[in-house]
Design a protein around this motif. Sequence first.
Motif, PDB file in Angstrom:
ATOM      1  N   SER A   2      22.792  46.331  80.835  1.00 12.05           N
ATOM      2  CA  SER A   2      23.716  46.413  79.695  1.00 12.05           C
ATOM      3  C   SER A   2      24.266  45.050  79.264  1.00 12.05           C
ATOM      4  O   SER A   2      25.110  44.984  78.365  1.00 12.05           O
ATOM      5  N   ALA A   3      23.801  43.979  79.880  1.00  7.87           N
ATOM      6  CA  ALA A   3      24.369  42.651  79.615  1.00  7.87           C
ATOM      7  C   ALA A   3      24.263  42.240  78.150  1.00  7.87           C
ATOM      8  O   ALA A   3      25.227  41.729  77.573  1.00  7.87           O
ATOM      9  N   ALA A   4      23.126  42.457  77.518  1.00  6.72           N
ATOM     10  CA  ALA A   4      22.959  42.053  76.114  1.00  6.72           C
ATOM     11  C   ALA A   4      23.925  42.820  75.217  1.00  6.72           C
ATOM     12  O   ALA A   4      24.540  42.248  74.317  1.00  6.72           O
ATOM     13  N   GLU A   5      24.064  44.108  75.464  1.00 11.02           N
ATOM     14  CA  GLU A   5      24.989  44.933  74.678  1.00 11.02           C
ATOM     15  C   GLU A   5      26.435  44.452  74.862  1.00 11.02           C
ATOM     16  O   GLU A   5      27.179  44.312  73.886  1.00 11.02           O
ATOM     17  N   HIS A   6      26.826  44.200  76.113  1.00 10.78           N
ATOM     18  CA  HIS A   6      28.184  43.720  76.369  1.00 10.78           C
ATOM     19  C   HIS A   6      28.400  42.321  75.793  1.00 10.78           C
ATOM     20  O   HIS A   6      29.493  42.001  75.317  1.00 10.78           O
ATOM     21  N   HIS A   7      27.380  41.489  75.831  1.00  9.53           N
ATOM     22  CA  HIS A   7      27.478  40.138  75.269  1.00  9.53           C
ATOM     23  C   HIS A   7      27.849  40.224  73.789  1.00  9.53           C
ATOM     24  O   HIS A   7      28.795  39.559  73.334  1.00  9.53           O
ATOM     25  N   GLU A   8      27.121  41.026  73.042  1.00 10.84           N
ATOM     26  CA  GLU A   8      27.401  41.178  71.609  1.00 10.84           C
ATOM     27  C   GLU A   8      28.779  41.802  71.375  1.00 10.84           C
ATOM     28  O   GLU A   8      29.517  41.381  70.482  1.00 10.84           O
ATOM     29  N   ARG A   9      29.108  42.791  72.160  1.00 14.24           N
ATOM     30  CA  ARG A   9      30.420  43.458  72.036  1.00 14.24           C
ATOM     31  C   ARG A   9      31.562  42.476  72.285  1.00 14.24           C
ATOM     32  O   ARG A   9      32.553  42.460  71.556  1.00 14.24           O
ATOM     33  N   LEU A  10      31.429  41.634  73.306  1.00 18.86           N
ATOM     34  CA  LEU A  10      32.481  40.661  73.613  1.00 18.86           C
ATOM     35  C   LEU A  10      32.573  39.578  72.545  1.00 18.86           C
ATOM     36  O   LEU A  10      33.680  39.142  72.201  1.00 18.86           O
ATOM     37  N   LEU A  11      31.452  39.140  72.006  1.00 17.79           N
ATOM     38  CA  LEU A  11      31.505  38.154  70.925  1.00 17.79           C
ATOM     39  C   LEU A  11      32.245  38.705  69.711  1.00 17.79           C
ATOM     40  O   LEU A  11      33.043  38.002  69.084  1.00 17.79           O
ATOM     41  N   ARG A  12      31.998  39.969  69.380  1.00 21.54           N
ATOM     42  CA  ARG A  12      32.734  40.597  68.270  1.00 21.54           C
ATOM     43  C   ARG A  12      34.221  40.714  68.605  1.00 21.54           C
ATOM     44  O   ARG A  12      35.071  40.482  67.758  1.00 21.54           O
ATOM     45  N   PHE A  13      34.525  41.063  69.845  1.00 19.23           N
ATOM     46  CA  PHE A  13      35.910  41.216  70.278  1.00 19.23           C
ATOM     47  C   PHE A  13      36.673  39.897  70.166  1.00 19.23           C
ATOM     48  O   PHE A  13      37.860  39.889  69.838  1.00 19.23           O
ATOM     49  N   ALA A  39      24.234  39.129  86.088  1.00 17.36           N
ATOM     50  CA  ALA A  39      24.112  39.125  84.620  1.00 17.36           C
ATOM     51  C   ALA A  39      25.433  39.529  83.986  1.00 17.36           C
ATOM     52  O   ALA A  39      25.869  38.934  82.997  1.00 17.36           O
ATOM     53  N   GLY A  40      26.095  40.527  84.541  1.00 18.06           N
ATOM     54  CA  GLY A  40      27.410  40.933  84.044  1.00 18.06           C
ATOM     55  C   GLY A  40      28.445  39.841  84.253  1.00 18.06           C
ATOM     56  O   GLY A  40      29.292  39.600  83.387  1.00 18.06           O
ATOM     57  N   LEU A  41      28.370  39.174  85.396  1.00 18.70           N
ATOM     58  CA  LEU A  41      29.273  38.059  85.656  1.00 18.70           C
ATOM     59  C   LEU A  41      29.066  36.947  84.632  1.00 18.70           C
ATOM     60  O   LEU A  41      30.029  36.370  84.123  1.00 18.70           O
ATOM     61  N   GLN A  42      27.818  36.668  84.286  1.00 25.13           N
ATOM     62  CA  GLN A  42      27.530  35.657  83.269  1.00 25.13           C
ATOM     63  C   GLN A  42      28.145  36.040  81.927  1.00 25.13           C
ATOM     64  O   GLN A  42      28.628  35.172  81.198  1.00 25.13           O
ATOM     65  N   VAL A  43      28.140  37.312  81.598  1.00 27.10           N
ATOM     66  CA  VAL A  43      28.741  37.768  80.341  1.00 27.10           C
ATOM     67  C   VAL A  43      30.248  37.505  80.358  1.00 27.10           C
ATOM     68  O   VAL A  43      30.811  37.030  79.366  1.00 27.10           O
ATOM     69  N   LEU A  44      30.904  37.778  81.475  1.00 27.62           N
ATOM     70  CA  LEU A  44      32.344  37.513  81.569  1.00 27.62           C
ATOM     71  C   LEU A  44      32.635  36.017  81.495  1.00 27.62           C
ATOM     72  O   LEU A  44      33.593  35.595  80.833  1.00 27.62           O
ATOM     73  N   LEU A  45      31.810  35.216  82.153  1.00 28.14           N
ATOM     74  CA  LEU A  45      31.991  33.760  82.093  1.00 28.14           C
ATOM     75  C   LEU A  45      31.747  33.241  80.681  1.00 28.14           C
ATOM     76  O   LEU A  45      32.441  32.336  80.217  1.00 28.14           O
TER      77      LEU A  45
END
Length: 95
Positions: A19-30, A50-56
Amino acid sequence: MTGPVPARLEIEGELTIISAAEHHERLLRFLTGGPDLEIGLSGVIELDTAGLQVLLMARHEARRRDLRLRLTEHSPAVRDVLALAWLTPDLEAAA
């Protein structure tokens, strides 16, 4: 007098490579939601690198945009990965 209420995003379920790509886009919008932001992590049941990278990435991008971003309510899965990566103080204090 209290300050403004931060915009809040809840992340639930898995924050993994699936789900990293989906969360990446969601966080950028947020991150366009204002200067004071909060991400709740109490519902995260699994976190991998991968999830940790999204948070970072979110933390880095918030700093770049001069936003205040707090990661709150770490689930046990989040706490375990942060501790394993030796990032607990870094992400809690700097986020």
